[in-house]
Design an enzyme around this catalytic site. Structure first.
Site, PDB file in Angstrom:
ATOM      1  N   TYR A 102      44.171  41.898  72.160  1.00  9.53           N
ATOM      2  CA  TYR A 102      44.350  41.491  73.556  1.00  9.53           C
ATOM      3  C   TYR A 102      43.669  40.140  73.756  1.00  9.53           C
ATOM      4  O   TYR A 102      42.558  39.928  73.271  1.00  9.53           O
ATOM      5  CB  TYR A 102      43.704  42.524  74.496  1.00  9.53           C
ATOM      6  CG  TYR A 102      43.666  42.072  75.940  1.00  9.53           C
ATOM      7  CD1 TYR A 102      44.672  42.468  76.826  1.00  9.53           C
ATOM      8  CD2 TYR A 102      42.656  41.244  76.408  1.00  9.53           C
ATOM      9  CE1 TYR A 102      44.654  42.030  78.148  1.00  9.53           C
ATOM     10  CE2 TYR A 102      42.643  40.797  77.727  1.00  9.53           C
ATOM     11  CZ  TYR A 102      43.640  41.198  78.593  1.00  9.53           C
ATOM     12  OH  TYR A 102      43.626  40.760  79.887  1.00  9.53           O
ATOM     13  N   GLU A 190      48.004  36.038  79.794  1.00 11.19           N
ATOM     14  CA  GLU A 190      47.566  37.239  79.085  1.00 11.19           C
ATOM     15  C   GLU A 190      48.558  37.570  77.972  1.00 11.19           C
ATOM     16  O   GLU A 190      49.766  37.550  78.201  1.00 11.19           O
ATOM     17  CB  GLU A 190      47.473  38.417  80.070  1.00 11.19           C
ATOM     18  CG  GLU A 190      46.974  39.702  79.448  1.00 11.19           C
ATOM     19  CD  GLU A 190      47.048  40.881  80.426  1.00 11.19           C
ATOM     20  OE1 GLU A 190      46.052  41.110  81.144  1.00 11.19           O
ATOM     21  OE2 GLU A 190      48.085  41.554  80.485  1.00 11.19           O
TER      22      GLU A 190
END
Ligand code: GDP
Ligand code: MN
Length: 380
Positions: A102, A190
């Protein structure tokens, strides 16, 4: 401005961040055509909706051949995912995944710095990681003047305990992602998951991007703008150039300045009411702008009362009051209005409003009193 995954990937690609080759499709036939053009099965068919957890909802499917693309695209197009109808799919070459990470950048307003988050525990929602295993997220705060150096990025990757094989690729992508975030004028970028392939390549498998609408003038974002999902109220406000966010309550809110508009929403909540919207009419509270704002709020069927909260700065109180009175002459408003007018020449403004006071136009001297009155009217 929130982007769809496919737009986020186009945005990433323009900063040289590796993404899988693919294309967007709005029909089953188009989806099959995209896959055939890629000519590299298996492919992934991905629902394009601005909400996370598409995988779990069945909106992401691997397809081994054209027939499977046809079947999956048929299932996914028109599907409802958390209240969003799928109108487009993105078809891309499938990736082999060794690890899922992530990575993100966003603004930490209280720290007045950029916040980078990186974790070896990607793939799942980051909120879940933050709750179950907060130590698995390596955070860095970046002074926007200093920026992100390669050394800092490298240390960050080590702190996040990404696999050794991913280090070089991850450092490269994080530097590019930071550039995309700053030079691209994003509020959020993101990548979840950022993957490591069995061949040792790192690349972005998903993209979540929020662009700063205030920076639109220096970019060509027409393509992104065209697909914005707005409800009817937001569309109407956007057409009038108003800063509007639709909420679910019954008290329509109009204020000048984003800070005051937020405080107004807060105070309505505080006294037991529920705001129908956030609306910032900006600095010049003239009749034109006020009429537009009142129109937008009046068309919201949930609204039962309207709270106009104006602090006169450069725009003087009597101009604001005249603007409101003149706007009321132009638009027929169904709900009672409570006004709090303060700041420069507030007295003069209130005198003008007093001449027009009635059951449906009430002036109150303080924000709290006005909020109470507006909420009481809405709950009646
Ligand atoms: P989200 O569920 O909306 O966040 O959608 P993602 O694009 O993040 O995909 C969810 C999950 O689907 C990923 O975490 C992967 O595990 C899986 N996935 C997506 N694309 C591929 C792919 O190309 N190959 C494989 N093997 N899995 C994929
Ligand atoms: Mn994802």
């Amino acid at each position: 401005m929130d982007l769809f995954e496919y737009q986020g990937k186009q945005f990433f690609a323009s900063f040289d961040i590796p993404v899988s080759p693919g294309d967007v499709a709005t029909t089953v036939d188009d989806a099959v055509a995209v896959a055939e053009r890629l000519a590299d099965y298996p492919v992934v068919v991905k629902a394009q909706v601005q909400v996370g957890g598409r995988g779990k909802a069945g909106g992401i499917k691997l397809a081994a051949d054209a027939d499977e693309v046809r079947r999956h695209a048929g299932d996914i197009l028109g599907m409802d995912i958390k209240g969003h109808t799928v109108e487009r799919v993105w078809v891309e070459k499938a990736s082999d995944i060794a690890e899922e990470y992530y990575a993100s950048f966003t603004l930490d307003r209280s720290a007045k710095q950029h916040l980078g988050m990186l974790s070896a525990e990607g793939g799942v929602e980051i909120e879940t990681v933050a709750v179950d295993n907060p130590d698995a997220i390596a955070k860095i705060w970046i002074d926007p003047v200093v920026g992100l150096s390669e050394d800092v990025a490298r240390q960050w990757v080590a702190d996040a305990k990404l696999d050794d094989a991913a280090t070089e690729g991850a450092v490269d992508i994080l530097l590019k992602l930071y550039r995309a975030y700053t030079e691209g004028d994003a509020d959020l970028v993101e990548i979840n998951p950022l993957i490591l392939t069995p061949e040792g390549k790192v690349h972005a498998l998903d993209a979540k991007v929020t662009l700063d609408g205030n920076a639109e003038f220096r970019h060509d974002w027409d393509g992104f703008e065209a697909t914005q999902e707005r409800d009817e109220r937001e569309e109407a406000a956007h057409d009038r150039g108003l800063q509007y966010v639709g909420l679910d309550g019954t008290v329509g809110v109009i204020a000048n300045g984003a800070g005051l508009a937020m405080s107004t929403v807060d105070v309505v909540n505080q006294v037991g009411g529920s705001p129908a919207n956030f609306l910032d009419i900006g600095g010049g509270a003239n009749a034109e702008v006020m009429a537009g704002a009142l129109e937008v709020i009046n068309n919201d069927p949930k609204v039962r009362s309207i709270f106009i909260n104006i602090f006169g700065g450069i725009t003087r109180g009597e101009e604001v009051a005249n603007g409101i009175v003149s706007a009321l002459g132009r638009v027929q408003i169904d709900s009672p209005i409570v006004i709090r007018l303060d700041g420069t020449n507030a007295e003069e403004g209130r005198t003008i409003l007093a001449e027009h006071e009635s059951d449906s136009l009430i002036s109150k001297p303080t924000m709290l009193e006005a909020a109470r009155a507006a909420v009481e009217l809405a709950n009646r």
